[in-house]
Design a protein around this motif. Structure first.
Motif, PDB file in Angstrom:
ATOM      1  N   ARG A 103       0.814  -1.216   0.000  1.00 28.01           N
ATOM      2  CA  ARG A 103       0.000   0.000   0.000  1.00 28.01           C
ATOM      3  C   ARG A 103       0.842   1.259   0.000  1.00 28.01           C
ATOM      4  NH1 ARG A 103      -3.371  -1.815   4.509  1.00 28.01           N
ATOM      5  NH2 ARG A 103      -2.542   0.078   5.431  1.00 28.01           N
ATOM      6  N   ARG A 104       0.369   2.270  -0.674  1.00 29.35           N
ATOM      7  CA  ARG A 104       1.020   3.580  -0.833  1.00 29.35           C
ATOM      8  C   ARG A 104       2.226   3.537  -1.785  1.00 29.35           C
ATOM      9  NH1 ARG A 104      -2.323   6.692   1.369  1.00 29.35           N
ATOM     10  NH2 ARG A 104      -1.230   8.423   0.448  1.00 29.35           N
ATOM     11  N   ASP A 105       2.414   2.401  -2.438  1.00 27.07           N
ATOM     12  CA  ASP A 105       3.436   2.357  -3.490  1.00 27.07           C
ATOM     13  C   ASP A 105       2.833   3.030  -4.735  1.00 27.07           C
ATOM     14  OD1 ASP A 105       5.752   1.824  -4.761  1.00 27.07           O
ATOM     15  OD2 ASP A 105       5.523  -0.362  -4.856  1.00 27.07           O
ATOM     16  N   HIS A 106       3.654   3.496  -5.630  1.00 29.50           N
ATOM     17  CA  HIS A 106       3.126   4.126  -6.839  1.00 29.50           C
ATOM     18  C   HIS A 106       4.179   4.117  -7.934  1.00 29.50           C
ATOM     19  CE1 HIS A 106       5.576   7.685  -6.005  1.00 29.50           C
ATOM     20  NE2 HIS A 106       5.261   7.466  -4.742  1.00 29.50           N
ATOM     21  N   GLN A 367       0.653   8.650 -17.053  1.00 33.04           N
ATOM     22  CA  GLN A 367      -0.326   7.788 -16.385  1.00 33.04           C
ATOM     23  C   GLN A 367       0.255   7.258 -15.080  1.00 33.04           C
ATOM     24  OE1 GLN A 367      -2.154   5.198 -19.595  1.00 33.04           O
ATOM     25  NE2 GLN A 367      -0.864   6.514 -20.843  1.00 33.04           N
ATOM     26  N   THR A 368      -0.349   7.692 -13.972  1.00 31.36           N
ATOM     27  CA  THR A 368       0.164   7.328 -12.650  1.00 31.36           C
ATOM     28  C   THR A 368      -0.757   6.305 -11.993  1.00 31.36           C
ATOM     29  OG1 THR A 368       1.148   9.501 -12.377  1.00 31.36           O
ATOM     30  CG2 THR A 368       0.716   8.293 -10.367  1.00 31.36           C
ATOM     31  N   PHE A 369      -0.157   5.328 -11.333  1.00 32.44           N
ATOM     32  CA  PHE A 369      -0.939   4.295 -10.643  1.00 32.44           C
ATOM     33  C   PHE A 369      -0.567   4.343  -9.163  1.00 32.44           C
ATOM     34  CE2 PHE A 369      -0.297   3.241 -15.001  1.00 32.44           C
ATOM     35  CZ  PHE A 369      -1.520   2.750 -15.426  1.00 32.44           C
ATOM     36  N   MET A 370      -1.578   4.447  -8.296  1.00 32.00           N
ATOM     37  CA  MET A 370      -1.326   4.545  -6.857  1.00 32.00           C
ATOM     38  C   MET A 370      -1.995   3.376  -6.163  1.00 32.00           C
ATOM     39  SD  MET A 370      -2.187   8.569  -6.524  1.00 32.00           S
ATOM     40  CE  MET A 370      -1.578   8.794  -4.899  1.00 32.00           C
ATOM     41  N   ARG A 371      -1.211   2.587  -5.448  1.00 30.66           N
ATOM     42  CA  ARG A 371      -1.767   1.439  -4.723  1.00 30.66           C
ATOM     43  C   ARG A 371      -2.284   1.957  -3.385  1.00 30.66           C
ATOM     44  NH1 ARG A 371      -3.764  -2.068  -2.335  1.00 30.66           N
ATOM     45  NH2 ARG A 371      -2.982  -4.165  -1.890  1.00 30.66           N
ATOM     46  N   LEU A 372      -3.590   1.869  -3.182  1.00 29.90           N
ATOM     47  CA  LEU A 372      -4.209   2.435  -1.975  1.00 29.90           C
ATOM     48  C   LEU A 372      -5.141   1.429  -1.329  1.00 29.90           C
ATOM     49  CD1 LEU A 372      -5.365   5.934  -3.299  1.00 29.90           C
ATOM     50  CD2 LEU A 372      -3.357   5.466  -1.924  1.00 29.90           C
ATOM     51  N   LYS A 373      -5.431   1.692  -0.052  1.00 29.69           N
ATOM     52  CA  LYS A 373      -6.492   0.937   0.620  1.00 29.69           C
ATOM     53  C   LYS A 373      -7.796   1.629   0.238  1.00 29.69           C
ATOM     54  CE  LYS A 373      -6.897   1.025   5.168  1.00 29.69           C
ATOM     55  NZ  LYS A 373      -6.561   0.936   6.569  1.00 29.69           N
ATOM     56  N   GLY A 374      -8.887   0.879   0.147  1.00 28.10           N
ATOM     57  CA  GLY A 374     -10.169   1.480  -0.246  1.00 28.10           C
ATOM     58  C   GLY A 374     -10.496   2.741   0.547  1.00 28.10           C
TER      59      GLY A 374
END
Ligand code: ADP
Ligand code: MG
Length: 540
Positions: A103-106, A367-374
Motif C-alpha cells: 500500500r502507498r506504493d506508486h 499515467q500514474t498508478f497509486m496502490r491504496l487501501k479502499g
C-alpha cells in the motif's frame, strides 16, 4: 582476575578452532581438507562490506536522461531510450501489489512525446483535397472547422476507401479524428445521391448510431455545423425521450437528411413506425465495440435488419434504389464482429483500417498508478482536487474527470465532495433524462471544473479542455481503461493530459501489471482482438 578467566578460555577456544584439524585429530589423511566454518555467501558479504562495496543500502544506478517508467523504488525505473523485448521479463513496479504491504506504493508511465500519435508522421503535402473530397464539402469544412487544416493519419486512411464505396471498419486510438473521417464522406455521398421526396414518415438518407445521448448530441453538433453549409439537415434522436417527445421531434423535422441516434430511441421510433430506413444510403456505427456489447446488441441487430445495406458495390450505385454503405468505427477493436457481418453483408466488401497505435498506451499522456487501501481513496481524491484548485489560481489549467464504476458511487462521492465544498457536476446512467441533458455540455464549456461520472462519459465524448482523469475506481476491463484515458491527449487538446488511477483490488492489480508490461515493451495491450477472425482482404 576472576573476570579475565572466561576471556582466556574464549581465546583458547578460538585458537583451537583456527588450528588445522591435524593438530586436533592427528590424522594425516584429512590434512588437505578445508573445513567450512562460515557459510560461503556470508563470508563473501562480509568481505564486500569490509572492502566498502555492497554495503546496505545498495547505491542505485541512476541513469541520466528521461524515463519511461518512474517508480517509487528507483531501481525499477526504465529509461525512455530502452524498450523491453517481447519475451524479456523485467521486475515490474507493480510486482507484489496484491500484497497489502505494498500500500502507498506508486509508479508512473511518463509522457515521452508531446503530440498525439495521430498528428505524427504526416507529410506536409497531406491535404483534404488529395483525399478526393469535393470542393463543396471542403468549403463546408473550412467554414465549420477552420482549425482543421490537414487530415490526421486516420482521416487520410479512411476517407479514400469510403469515397470509393467500400464498407469500412476503422479501429483507431481515441481522439484521432474519427468523426470527421466518416462525416465528410457521408455528406459527399448524400450530395451525390438523389433526394426523392415521397415520404410519409421521416426517412433519413444518412444515419449515425452512437451508444449515448451525450455522444449523439456531440456528433450531431459537428454534423450540423457542416450540414448547414451544404443545405443538409441533421437531427439528434437521443434516448430518454418519452414516446410523445420522440414523435414531436420526428414530426418537427420530417425532411431530416441525417439522424444521429442512440439505439434505444431509434428502436422505439422504428417499432412505432415513426421513422423509415428504406432510403438510407450511409449508415455509421460509432463506438462500434460498445454497440456490439450485450446491452445494445439486440437493438443494433434489429436496426441493421431494417437497414438496406449493400451486398456489393454495384448496389450502392443503383440510381433509383441505392443501398447503404456501412461504416463502423471504434477506439478498440470490436468483439463479435464476425457474427454481425455475416448477417448484414459479405466481408469481401469490407476494408479494415487499424492504426498502428491501436490498443497501445498513449505515449503523450502521463499515467500514474497509486496502490491504496479502499478507505484512503477519498482523502487522496480530495487532496488532488484541492491541489488542482490551488494551482489553477497561478497557472492556466484544464478540467478534471473522475470516473467511478457505478452510479451509486457517483452519488455517494458527490455528497462527500459537497461536504468538502468542492464544486462539481455528476453524470451517471440512472439519472432522469431531464437531469442528464446538458450536463456534459456545460462541463465541456468549462462552466464547472470537475465532473464525477460513470463510463457513460468514457465513450467518444470530445473533451479538449480536460487535463486530468482520475480513475477513482479502477476500470473493470482494459477496453474501459483505454476509453477513459482517451478523454485526454486528444487531437486539438489545449493542455497536456494526465491520468491518475487508484488501485485497490487484486483484480485491479492484474490489469495494472498488463498495462505496465505493455508500456515497458511499447506493445499493444494483451487480450484485445485486433483483427477480424477470418482474414479479410485488405485492399482499399
Ligand atoms: P475520435 O472520434 O477519434 O475519438 P474526434 O473525432 O472526436 O476523435 O476528434 C477529436 C478532436 O480532434 C476534435 O476536437 C476534433 O475537432 C479534432 N480534429 C479532428 N480532426 C482534426 C484535424 N484534421 N486537425 C485538427 N483537429 C482535428
Ligand atoms: Mg469518436
Amino acid at each position: 582476575m576472576a573476570l579475565a578467566r572466561p576471556a582466556r578460555f574464549l581465546s583458547l577456544a578460538v585458537r583451537l578452532l583456527r588450528e588445522p584439524r591435524r593438530n586436533l585429530a592427528g590424522r594425516g589423511s584429512d590434512e588437505s581438507l578445508p573445513v567450512v566454518r562460515v557459510p560461503r555467501a556470508l563470508q563473501r558479504r562480509q568481505e564486500q562490506r569490509q572492502s566498502g562495496r555492497g554495503s546496505f543500502p545498495r547505491p542505485v544506478l541512476v541513469r541520466p536522461g528521461p524515463l519511461l517508467i518512474s517508480a517509487r523504488r528507483p531501481e525499477l525505473n526504465q529509461p525512455a531510450r530502452l524498450t523491453l523485448g517481447r519475451w524479456e521479463c523485467a521486475p515490474l513496479a507493480s510486482r507484489g501489489w496484491k500484497h497489502r504491504r505494498s500500500r502507498r506504493d506508486h509508479f508512473s508511465i511518463e509522457r515521452v512525446q508531446q503530440e498525439a500519435p495521430a498528428l505524427r508522421n504526416l507529410s506536409p503535402r497531406d491535404s483534404f483535397e488529395d483525399l478526393g473530397l469535393e470542393p463543396r464539402v471542403l468549403l463546408a469544412l473550412q467554414e465549420a472547422a477552420p482549425e482543421v487544416v490537414r487530415p490526421t493519419s486516420v482521416q487520410s486512411k479512411t476517407i479514400p476507401p469510403l469515397l470509393r464505396g467500400r464498407h469500412v471498419l476503422c479501429a483507431a486510438e481515441t481522439g484521432s479524428g474519427k468523426t470527421l473521417s466518416y462525416l465528410l464522406p457521408l455528406f459527399q455521398r448524400l450530395l451525390r445521391s438523389a433526394n426523392l421526396d415521397s415520404r410519409r414518415s421521416t426517412a433519413p438518407r444518412g444515419m449515425v448510431v452512437v451508444p449515448s445521448r451525450e455522444l449523439a448530441e456531440q456528433v450531431q453538433a459537428v454534423a450540423q455545423s457542416l450540414g448547414r453549409y451544404l443545405d443538409l439537415q441533421v437531427i439528434p434522436l437521443g434516448g430518454g425521450l418519452g414516446m410523445s417527445r420522440l414523435k414531436l421531434q420526428l414530426c418537427r423535422y420530417p425532411s431530416a437528411d441525417v439522424v444521429v441516434a442512440t439505439p434505444g430511441a431509434l428502436w422505439k421510433a422504428l417499432k412505432s413506425q415513426l421513422i423509415n430506413l428504406e432510403r438510407l444510403s450511409f449508415i455509421v456505427l460509432d463506438e462500434v465495440d460498445t454497440l456490439l456489447d450485450e446491452s445494445f446488441l439486440e437493438l443494433v441487430d434489429y436496426i441493421l435488419e431494417k437497414s438496406p445495406i449493400a451486398e456489393s458495390p454495384d448496389e450502392l450505385e443503383d440510381p433509383f434504389n441505392p443501398k447503404a454503405q456501412l461504416v463502423m468505427v471504434g477506439a478498440t477493436f470490436p468483439e463479435g464482429l464476425n457474427q454481425l457481418l455475416s448477417k448484414v453483408s459479405s466481408p469481401d466488401y469490407l476494408t479494415t483500417i487499424t492504426s498502428s497505435k491501436l490498443h497501445c498506451i498513449m505515449p503523450h499522456v502521463k499515467q500514474t498508478f497509486m496502490r491504496l487501501k479502499g478507505a484512503e481513496k477519498v482523502t487522496e481524491l480530495v487532496q488532488i482536487l484541492k491541489q488542482h484548485d490551488k494551482t489553477k489560481k497561478t497557472e492556466p489549467s484544464g478540467t478534471i474527470l473522475v470516473f467511478c464504476n457505478s452510479s451509486s458511487t457517483v452519488n455517494w462521492l458527490g455528497y462527500i465532495l459537497d461536504d468538502h465544498k468542492i464544486q462539481h457536476l455528476r453524470l451517471q446512467g440512472q439519472m432522469p433524462a431531464s437531469m442528464r441533458a446538458g450536463i456534459f455540455q456545460s462541463f465541456q464549456n468549462s462552466s464547472q471544473n470537475v465532473l464525477v461520472c460513470t463510463d457513460i462519459a468514457s465513450r467518444g465524448l470530445d473533451s479538449i479542455h480536460v487535463e486530468l482523469i482520475v480513475n477513482y475506481d479502477f476500470p473493470l476491463t482494459l477496453q474501459d481503461y483505454i476509453h477513459r484515458a482517451g478523454r485526454v491527449g486528444r487531437v486539438g487538446s489545449e493542455v497536456p493530459g494526465t491520468v491518475i488511477s487508484f488501485v485497490t483490488h487484486p483484480w485491479d492489480v492484474s490489469l495494472v501489471q498488463k498495462i505496465e508490461l505493455a508500456a515497458r515493451r511499447r506493445r499493444s495491450l494483451p487480450g484485445l482482438p485486433s483483427s477480424v477472425r477470418d482474414p479479410l482482404p485488405q485492399q482499399a
